[in-house]
Design a protein around this motif. Structure first.
Motif, PDB file in Angstrom:
ATOM      1  N   MET A  92     -93.754 111.978  34.932  1.00  0.00           N
ATOM      2  CA  MET A  92     -94.391 113.288  34.846  1.00  0.00           C
ATOM      3  C   MET A  92     -95.600 113.241  35.787  1.00  0.00           C
ATOM      4  SD  MET A  92     -94.735 114.276  30.807  1.00  0.00           S
ATOM      5  CE  MET A  92     -94.749 112.685  29.998  1.00  0.00           C
ATOM      6  N   CYS A  99     -95.403 125.449  39.376  1.00  0.00           N
ATOM      7  CA  CYS A  99     -93.966 125.688  39.168  1.00  0.00           C
ATOM      8  C   CYS A  99     -93.222 125.543  40.491  1.00  0.00           C
ATOM      9  CB  CYS A  99     -93.719 127.079  38.577  1.00  0.00           C
ATOM     10  SG  CYS A  99     -94.157 127.214  36.829  1.00  0.00           S
ATOM     11  N   ALA A 148     -93.030 121.863  41.410  1.00  0.00           N
ATOM     12  CA  ALA A 148     -92.067 121.148  40.555  1.00  0.00           C
ATOM     13  C   ALA A 148     -90.637 121.408  41.028  1.00  0.00           C
ATOM     14  CB  ALA A 148     -92.240 121.580  39.105  1.00  0.00           C
ATOM     15  N   HIS A 152     -87.844 118.807  42.392  1.00  0.00           N
ATOM     16  CA  HIS A 152     -86.527 118.762  41.751  1.00  0.00           C
ATOM     17  C   HIS A 152     -85.421 118.922  42.782  1.00  0.00           C
ATOM     18  CE1 HIS A 152     -83.264 119.983  38.866  1.00  0.00           C
ATOM     19  NE2 HIS A 152     -83.736 118.871  38.341  1.00  0.00           N
ATOM     20  N   ASP A 205     -82.941 114.907  38.909  1.00  0.00           N
ATOM     21  CA  ASP A 205     -83.527 114.600  37.610  1.00  0.00           C
ATOM     22  C   ASP A 205     -84.513 113.437  37.664  1.00  0.00           C
ATOM     23  OD1 ASP A 205     -82.281 116.727  36.462  1.00  0.00           O
ATOM     24  OD2 ASP A 205     -80.569 115.583  35.712  1.00  0.00           O
ATOM     25  N   ARG A 250     -91.495 115.588  35.791  1.00  0.00           N
ATOM     26  CA  ARG A 250     -91.745 116.839  35.091  1.00  0.00           C
ATOM     27  C   ARG A 250     -93.211 117.214  35.305  1.00  0.00           C
ATOM     28  NH1 ARG A 250     -91.309 115.942  29.709  1.00  0.00           N
ATOM     29  NH2 ARG A 250     -91.002 113.705  29.941  1.00  0.00           N
ATOM     30  N   LEU A 292     -87.715 127.205  38.016  1.00  0.00           N
ATOM     31  CA  LEU A 292     -87.976 125.959  37.290  1.00  0.00           C
ATOM     32  C   LEU A 292     -87.367 126.021  35.885  1.00  0.00           C
ATOM     33  CD1 LEU A 292     -89.466 123.174  37.387  1.00  0.00           C
ATOM     34  CD2 LEU A 292     -91.409 124.313  36.286  1.00  0.00           C
ATOM     35  N   HIS A 328     -87.730 123.206  30.386  1.00  0.00           N
ATOM     36  CA  HIS A 328     -88.012 121.871  29.843  1.00  0.00           C
ATOM     37  C   HIS A 328     -88.701 120.977  30.860  1.00  0.00           C
ATOM     38  CE1 HIS A 328     -84.242 120.872  31.960  1.00  0.00           C
ATOM     39  NE2 HIS A 328     -84.754 119.648  32.012  1.00  0.00           N
ATOM     40  N   ARG A 329     -88.772 121.402  32.130  1.00  0.00           N
ATOM     41  CA  ARG A 329     -89.475 120.623  33.160  1.00  0.00           C
ATOM     42  C   ARG A 329     -90.970 120.945  33.180  1.00  0.00           C
ATOM     43  NH1 ARG A 329     -87.983 117.170  36.563  1.00  0.00           N
ATOM     44  NH2 ARG A 329     -85.986 116.354  35.970  1.00  0.00           N
ATOM     45  N   THR A 363     -94.538 121.214  30.943  1.00  0.00           N
ATOM     46  CA  THR A 363     -95.302 120.937  29.723  1.00  0.00           C
ATOM     47  C   THR A 363     -96.631 121.663  29.845  1.00  0.00           C
ATOM     48  OG1 THR A 363     -94.304 118.744  29.457  1.00  0.00           O
ATOM     49  CG2 THR A 363     -96.385 119.130  28.314  1.00  0.00           C
ATOM     50  N   ALA A 416     -86.644 110.458  32.383  1.00  0.00           N
ATOM     51  CA  ALA A 416     -87.441 111.493  31.708  1.00  0.00           C
ATOM     52  C   ALA A 416     -86.542 112.235  30.747  1.00  0.00           C
ATOM     53  CB  ALA A 416     -88.003 112.454  32.752  1.00  0.00           C
TER      54      ALA A 416
END
Ligand code: C2E
Ligand code: MG
Ligand code: MG
Ligand code: MG
Length: 298
Positions: free
Chosen positions: A73, A115, A118, A122, A127, A131, A159, A162-163, A165, A297
């Motif tokens: 993360m 976002c 991220a 990705h 994967d 995150r 995005l 679940h990626r 937090t 992750a």
């Protein structure tokens, strides 16, 4: 000695009230301009799987060697590029942004940036990409449409929920309107992390009123985890996290001994200068290009 460059002078409470008010007003005006002119940047600090660093912590290896850092993360941390003051730390301007409400548009900008970043990672690493963990103030969560705004940003960027937090503080969990946003975010599939865990006055009751997926052990407890009493506290927190099936991140790990102790106690994840400082996205790219996570992750 400051890792983040020059700081804004803290408000001098011995100064006459009109001087304090003036300083606040100036800072608020500068912030407003800064938001309009996008004079902010985001740095990213890796969060690693502590099990994955076991080899680097082996006493047989060079104790001075930097551990292999593979972020599962990253935590997004905002920086302000002030025209006169240089890089300003969030500790110096977030409180003013909160009090003035400017954290709402600023936070929206931060979420949009993070976002997008991220998604870029990705696309490059699938994967194995880290995150994204983003700090959100109570003031932002109080907005009735906050979760809807996040849903919009997720959709616009592509995005997966679940990626993402969202890191909240205990203060937020005291406001019913914030707790409502937390429920709405979780319904979207966004993860919730309780930041600075253990420093509040009612950390345990917080977990009953506000559902979270993760706790972050405050760095004050990481700092004492190698002392006998401190070890007991850090151990009690991870036992509680396990019983409640929460993920746990120990923050502020600065020494190999702390990393080893927290790994032994069963902390799945760690973060701190021992592994990596907050850094620009390009520097994280270099880490990602160099390796793949040893622990997937979830
Ligand atoms: P936080 O969320 O608890 O973030 C961790 C802080 O500890 C960061 O400071 C990080 O640079 C620092 N840190 C990380 N590892 C170590 C270590 O090993 N030792 C020590 N001594 N410090 C370490 P930073 O970036 O100055 O941020 C301070 C606080 O400002 C954050 O605390 C968070 O509450 C707030 N903040 C930062 N970015 C944002 C943001 O985008 N939005 C909001 N609302 N708040 C933010
Ligand atoms: Mg945080
Ligand atoms: Mg924290
Ligand atoms: Mg903090």
């Amino acid at each position: 000695a400051d890792r983040d460059g020059p700081r804004i002078r803290h408000v001098d409470y011995a100064a006459p009230l009109d001087v304090q008010v003036q300083a606040r007003a100036t800072l608020e005006r500068d912030l407003r301009t800064g938001i309009d002119e996008e004079r902010f940047s985001v740095v990213y600090q890796p969060i690693v799987a502590l099990a994955g660093v076991a080899a680097a912590l082996d006493p047989g290896t060079d104790p001075g060697a930097a551990p292999a850092v593979v972020p599962v993360m990253v935590e997004a941390l905002v920086r302000w590029e002030h025209p006169d003051l240089g890089t300003v730390s969030p500790g110096d301007f977030i409180p003013v942004a909160e009090a003035s409400g400017l954290i709402v548009p600023l936070g929206r900008w931060i979420l949009a940036q993070t976002c997008r970043q991220a998604v870029r990672w990705h696309q490059l690493y699938g994967d194995a990409a880290p995150r994204m963990s983003v700090n959100v103030s109570a003031r932002q969560l109080q907005e009735a449409d906050f979760a809807a705004e996040v849903a919009r940003l997720l959709a616009a960027s592509g995005l997966a929920p679940h990626r993402l937090t969202v890191e909240i503080t205990e203060t937020a969990t005291l406001h019913p309107s914030c707790v409502q946003s937390v429920h709405a975010l979780r319904a979207l599939g966004v993860r919730i992390s309780l930041d600075d865990f253990g420093t509040g006055h009612s950390s345990l009751s917080t977990l009953q009123t506000c559902p979270v997926d993760e706790i972050k052990l405050d760095r004050a407890f990481t700092g004492t985890c190698t002392a006998p009493d401190g070890r007991t506290v850090a151990a009690a927190v991870i036992q509680m996290a396990r019983a409640l099936r929460l993920d746990a991140v120990a923050e502020g790990i600065e020494t190999p001994a702390q990393a080893q102790r927290l790994r032994e106690l069963g902390y799945p994840h760690g973060q701190g200068y021992h592994f990596a400082k907050p850094q620009p996205a390009e520097a994280i790219d270099a880490l990602l290009a160099a390796g793949t996570p040893t622990v997937a992750a979830h």
